[in-house]
Design a protein around this motif. Structure first.
Motif, PDB file in Angstrom:
ATOM      1  N   PHE A  81     -20.994  41.838  31.881  1.00 49.55           N
ATOM      2  CA  PHE A  81     -20.324  42.147  30.625  1.00 49.55           C
ATOM      3  C   PHE A  81     -19.593  43.475  30.711  1.00 49.55           C
ATOM      4  CE2 PHE A  81     -19.586  43.299  26.319  1.00 49.55           C
ATOM      5  CZ  PHE A  81     -19.323  42.093  25.699  1.00 49.55           C
ATOM      6  N   VAL A  82     -20.219  44.481  31.282  1.00 48.34           N
ATOM      7  CA  VAL A  82     -19.578  45.795  31.414  1.00 48.34           C
ATOM      8  C   VAL A  82     -18.360  45.688  32.332  1.00 48.34           C
ATOM      9  CG1 VAL A  82     -19.883  48.194  32.169  1.00 48.34           C
ATOM     10  CG2 VAL A  82     -21.696  47.055  30.874  1.00 48.34           C
ATOM     11  N   GLU A  83     -18.449  44.910  33.406  1.00 50.57           N
ATOM     12  CA  GLU A  83     -17.299  44.705  34.288  1.00 50.57           C
ATOM     13  C   GLU A  83     -16.130  44.092  33.525  1.00 50.57           C
ATOM     14  OE1 GLU A  83     -19.028  42.228  37.285  1.00 50.57           O
ATOM     15  OE2 GLU A  83     -19.470  43.932  38.594  1.00 50.57           O
ATOM     16  N   VAL A  84     -16.408  43.032  32.749  1.00 51.56           N
ATOM     17  CA  VAL A  84     -15.355  42.365  31.974  1.00 51.56           C
ATOM     18  C   VAL A  84     -14.750  43.338  30.963  1.00 51.56           C
ATOM     19  CG1 VAL A  84     -14.923  40.553  30.250  1.00 51.56           C
ATOM     20  CG2 VAL A  84     -16.220  40.031  32.321  1.00 51.56           C
ATOM     21  N   LEU A  85     -15.591  44.127  30.335  1.00 49.20           N
ATOM     22  CA  LEU A  85     -15.125  45.103  29.352  1.00 49.20           C
ATOM     23  C   LEU A  85     -14.197  46.131  29.989  1.00 49.20           C
ATOM     24  CD1 LEU A  85     -15.674  45.814  26.359  1.00 49.20           C
ATOM     25  CD2 LEU A  85     -17.400  47.394  27.188  1.00 49.20           C
ATOM     26  N   LEU A  86     -14.564  46.626  31.144  1.00 42.56           N
ATOM     27  CA  LEU A  86     -13.737  47.628  31.822  1.00 42.56           C
ATOM     28  C   LEU A  86     -12.431  47.033  32.341  1.00 42.56           C
ATOM     29  CD1 LEU A  86     -16.417  49.680  33.774  1.00 42.56           C
ATOM     30  CD2 LEU A  86     -15.261  50.285  31.642  1.00 42.56           C
ATOM     31  N   ASP A  87     -12.409  45.728  32.554  1.00 44.23           N
ATOM     32  CA  ASP A  87     -11.199  45.052  33.014  1.00 44.23           C
ATOM     33  C   ASP A  87     -10.313  44.581  31.863  1.00 44.23           C
ATOM     34  OD1 ASP A  87     -11.896  45.423  35.649  1.00 44.23           O
ATOM     35  OD2 ASP A  87     -12.840  43.458  35.854  1.00 44.23           O
ATOM     36  N   SER A  88     -10.683  44.908  30.630  1.00 47.36           N
ATOM     37  CA  SER A  88      -9.893  44.495  29.467  1.00 47.36           C
ATOM     38  C   SER A  88      -8.464  44.991  29.601  1.00 47.36           C
ATOM     39  CB  SER A  88     -10.490  45.056  28.170  1.00 47.36           C
ATOM     40  OG  SER A  88     -11.752  44.505  27.932  1.00 47.36           O
ATOM     41  N   ASP A  89      -7.533  44.188  29.131  1.00 52.69           N
ATOM     42  CA  ASP A  89      -6.131  44.567  29.236  1.00 52.69           C
ATOM     43  C   ASP A  89      -5.757  45.620  28.200  1.00 52.69           C
ATOM     44  OD1 ASP A  89      -5.918  43.154  26.840  1.00 52.69           O
ATOM     45  OD2 ASP A  89      -4.893  41.455  27.746  1.00 52.69           O
ATOM     46  N   SER A  90      -4.590  46.211  28.393  1.00 57.41           N
ATOM     47  CA  SER A  90      -4.148  47.292  27.513  1.00 57.41           C
ATOM     48  C   SER A  90      -3.889  46.795  26.094  1.00 57.41           C
ATOM     49  CB  SER A  90      -2.897  47.959  28.069  1.00 57.41           C
ATOM     50  OG  SER A  90      -1.850  47.022  28.188  1.00 57.41           O
ATOM     51  N   ARG A  91      -3.566  45.511  25.938  1.00 54.74           N
ATOM     52  CA  ARG A  91      -3.355  44.958  24.595  1.00 54.74           C
ATOM     53  C   ARG A  91      -4.653  44.968  23.805  1.00 54.74           C
ATOM     54  NH1 ARG A  91      -1.912  42.216  20.599  1.00 54.74           N
ATOM     55  NH2 ARG A  91      -1.363  40.136  20.130  1.00 54.74           N
ATOM     56  N   SER A  92      -5.755  44.593  24.427  1.00 53.17           N
ATOM     57  CA  SER A  92      -7.062  44.627  23.752  1.00 53.17           C
ATOM     58  C   SER A  92      -7.404  46.052  23.333  1.00 53.17           C
ATOM     59  CB  SER A  92      -8.159  44.087  24.667  1.00 53.17           C
ATOM     60  OG  SER A  92      -7.950  42.739  24.955  1.00 53.17           O
ATOM     61  N   ARG A  93      -7.135  46.981  24.217  1.00 52.31           N
ATOM     62  CA  ARG A  93      -7.397  48.385  23.918  1.00 52.31           C
ATOM     63  C   ARG A  93      -6.548  48.844  22.735  1.00 52.31           C
ATOM     64  NH1 ARG A  93      -7.113  53.288  28.280  1.00 52.31           N
ATOM     65  NH2 ARG A  93      -7.611  54.942  26.829  1.00 52.31           N
ATOM     66  N   ALA A  94      -5.268  48.510  22.741  1.00 48.47           N
ATOM     67  CA  ALA A  94      -4.362  48.924  21.666  1.00 48.47           C
ATOM     68  C   ALA A  94      -4.782  48.312  20.327  1.00 48.47           C
ATOM     69  CB  ALA A  94      -2.929  48.531  22.004  1.00 48.47           C
ATOM     70  N   ILE A  95      -5.187  47.050  20.342  1.00 52.12           N
ATOM     71  CA  ILE A  95      -5.629  46.402  19.103  1.00 52.12           C
ATOM     72  C   ILE A  95      -6.911  47.051  18.605  1.00 52.12           C
ATOM     73  CG2 ILE A  95      -6.525  44.246  18.124  1.00 52.12           C
ATOM     74  CD1 ILE A  95      -4.496  42.785  19.947  1.00 52.12           C
ATOM     75  N   TYR A  96      -7.842  47.308  19.500  1.00 54.09           N
ATOM     76  CA  TYR A  96      -9.091  47.975  19.116  1.00 54.09           C
ATOM     77  C   TYR A  96      -8.787  49.327  18.467  1.00 54.09           C
ATOM     78  CZ  TYR A  96     -13.472  50.554  19.632  1.00 54.09           C
ATOM     79  OH  TYR A  96     -14.577  51.326  19.395  1.00 54.09           O
ATOM     80  N   LEU A  97      -7.925  50.108  19.102  1.00 52.92           N
ATOM     81  CA  LEU A  97      -7.582  51.424  18.563  1.00 52.92           C
ATOM     82  C   LEU A  97      -6.885  51.310  17.210  1.00 52.92           C
ATOM     83  CD1 LEU A  97      -6.441  53.240  21.822  1.00 52.92           C
ATOM     84  CD2 LEU A  97      -8.530  53.659  20.491  1.00 52.92           C
ATOM     85  N   SER A 136     -13.719  61.228  32.653  1.00 53.72           N
ATOM     86  CA  SER A 136     -14.758  61.528  33.644  1.00 53.72           C
ATOM     87  C   SER A 136     -15.846  60.457  33.641  1.00 53.72           C
ATOM     88  CB  SER A 136     -15.357  62.920  33.422  1.00 53.72           C
ATOM     89  OG  SER A 136     -15.972  62.990  32.151  1.00 53.72           O
ATOM     90  N   LEU A 137     -16.040  59.829  32.494  1.00 52.03           N
ATOM     91  CA  LEU A 137     -17.016  58.738  32.414  1.00 52.03           C
ATOM     92  C   LEU A 137     -16.597  57.564  33.286  1.00 52.03           C
ATOM     93  CD1 LEU A 137     -19.616  57.730  30.978  1.00 52.03           C
ATOM     94  CD2 LEU A 137     -18.144  56.869  29.163  1.00 52.03           C
ATOM     95  N   ALA A 138     -15.294  57.316  33.362  1.00 54.55           N
ATOM     96  CA  ALA A 138     -14.779  56.154  34.088  1.00 54.55           C
ATOM     97  C   ALA A 138     -14.404  56.455  35.537  1.00 54.55           C
ATOM     98  CB  ALA A 138     -13.571  55.595  33.349  1.00 54.55           C
ATOM     99  N   GLU A 139     -14.548  57.703  35.968  1.00 57.16           N
ATOM    100  CA  GLU A 139     -14.160  58.047  37.340  1.00 57.16           C
ATOM    101  C   GLU A 139     -14.925  57.239  38.381  1.00 57.16           C
ATOM    102  OE1 GLU A 139     -14.485  62.260  37.827  1.00 57.16           O
ATOM    103  OE2 GLU A 139     -12.683  62.639  36.638  1.00 57.16           O
ATOM    104  N   ASP A 140     -16.207  57.082  38.183  1.00 52.85           N
ATOM    105  CA  ASP A 140     -17.047  56.307  39.106  1.00 52.85           C
ATOM    106  C   ASP A 140     -17.311  54.947  38.464  1.00 52.85           C
ATOM    107  OD1 ASP A 140     -18.872  55.295  40.917  1.00 52.85           O
ATOM    108  OD2 ASP A 140     -20.474  56.694  40.368  1.00 52.85           O
ATOM    109  N   GLY A 192     -24.584  48.651  32.714  1.00 55.65           N
ATOM    110  CA  GLY A 192     -25.077  47.284  32.893  1.00 55.65           C
ATOM    111  C   GLY A 192     -26.593  47.231  32.809  1.00 55.65           C
ATOM    112  N   ALA A 193     -27.260  48.211  33.408  1.00 57.56           N
ATOM    113  CA  ALA A 193     -28.733  48.276  33.366  1.00 57.56           C
ATOM    114  C   ALA A 193     -29.222  48.531  31.936  1.00 57.56           C
ATOM    115  CB  ALA A 193     -29.246  49.349  34.323  1.00 57.56           C
ATOM    116  N   LEU A 251     -20.653  53.519  36.656  1.00 55.89           N
ATOM    117  CA  LEU A 251     -20.637  53.216  35.230  1.00 55.89           C
ATOM    118  C   LEU A 251     -21.103  51.792  34.975  1.00 55.89           C
ATOM    119  CD1 LEU A 251     -19.877  54.153  32.348  1.00 55.89           C
ATOM    120  CD2 LEU A 251     -17.582  53.276  32.795  1.00 55.89           C
ATOM    121  N   VAL A 252     -20.609  50.852  35.768  1.00 53.95           N
ATOM    122  CA  VAL A 252     -21.023  49.448  35.629  1.00 53.95           C
ATOM    123  C   VAL A 252     -22.523  49.335  35.872  1.00 53.95           C
ATOM    124  CG1 VAL A 252     -20.844  47.153  36.681  1.00 53.95           C
ATOM    125  CG2 VAL A 252     -18.767  48.451  36.168  1.00 53.95           C
TER     126      VAL A 252
END
Length: 180
Positions: free
Chosen positions: A81-97, A158-162, A171-172, A166-167
């Protein structure tokens, strides 16, 4: 310019609104801006959609596509789930924001609650068992919401650098809620 039909005008307005709401957010988009981009009169925006709020609700839909998650065993869902979330497209991000920025409007806040409930809590709850499954599903939703907030609202790079770390970490944490 050739005259457009009502449905063509409606689609032009919808396209312009989608673009502006995702680029600028709810508060920084006016009916006049939408009409200008759609090359129509602001009165037609209101005639077709009733209000800026109703147009926003018509164009901004956020769902977490859980189809890639349907085949994942519950024991592996946290990380996936975390992998899918991080792979979300920019449109999903823009709509969320845009939805978060517009959440001061009661209708938009209601849409955000509905999206939270129907696109996240219920699908998770349906896959879980145990007397406390409802509470765990809601806690999982809050955990993921916090991650989205940190990444997409605050912009904590910085949260997303690694990414793999992060996954693994999130994920855990998510997995502990799904299958304690």
């Amino acid at each position: 310019m050739a005259r457009r039909s009502g449905s063509q005008t409606r689609e032009a307005i919808r396209g312009a609104a989608t673009r502006l709401f995702t680029e600028r957010g709810y508060a920084h988009t006016s009916v006049r801006d939408i009409a200008s981009l759609a090359e129509t009169d602001p009165a037609l925006v209101i005639r077709h959609f009733g209000s800026k709020e109703l147009l926003f609700l018509d164009t901004m839909h956020l769902s977490i596509d859980d189809e890639p998650l349907l085949d994942v065993p519950l024991a592996e869902l946290g990380t996936r789930f975390v992998e899918v979330l991080l792979d979300s497209d920019s449109r999903s991000r823009a709509i969320y924001l845009a939805m978060v920025q517009g959440s001061g409007n009661p209708q938009i806040a209601a849409r955000l609650r509905d999206t939270h409930e129907n696109s996240f809590v219920r699908p998770l709850r349906a896959r879980m068992s145990g007397a406390d499954a409802e509470e765990r599903a809601r806690s999982a939703a809050a955990l993921v919401g916090g991650l989205l907030y940190a990444l997409w609202v605050v912009g904590d790079q910085s949260l997303a650098e690694d990414r793999s770390g992060l996954v693994e970490r999130y994920g855990a944490l998510l997995q502990q809620l799904l299958t304690p």
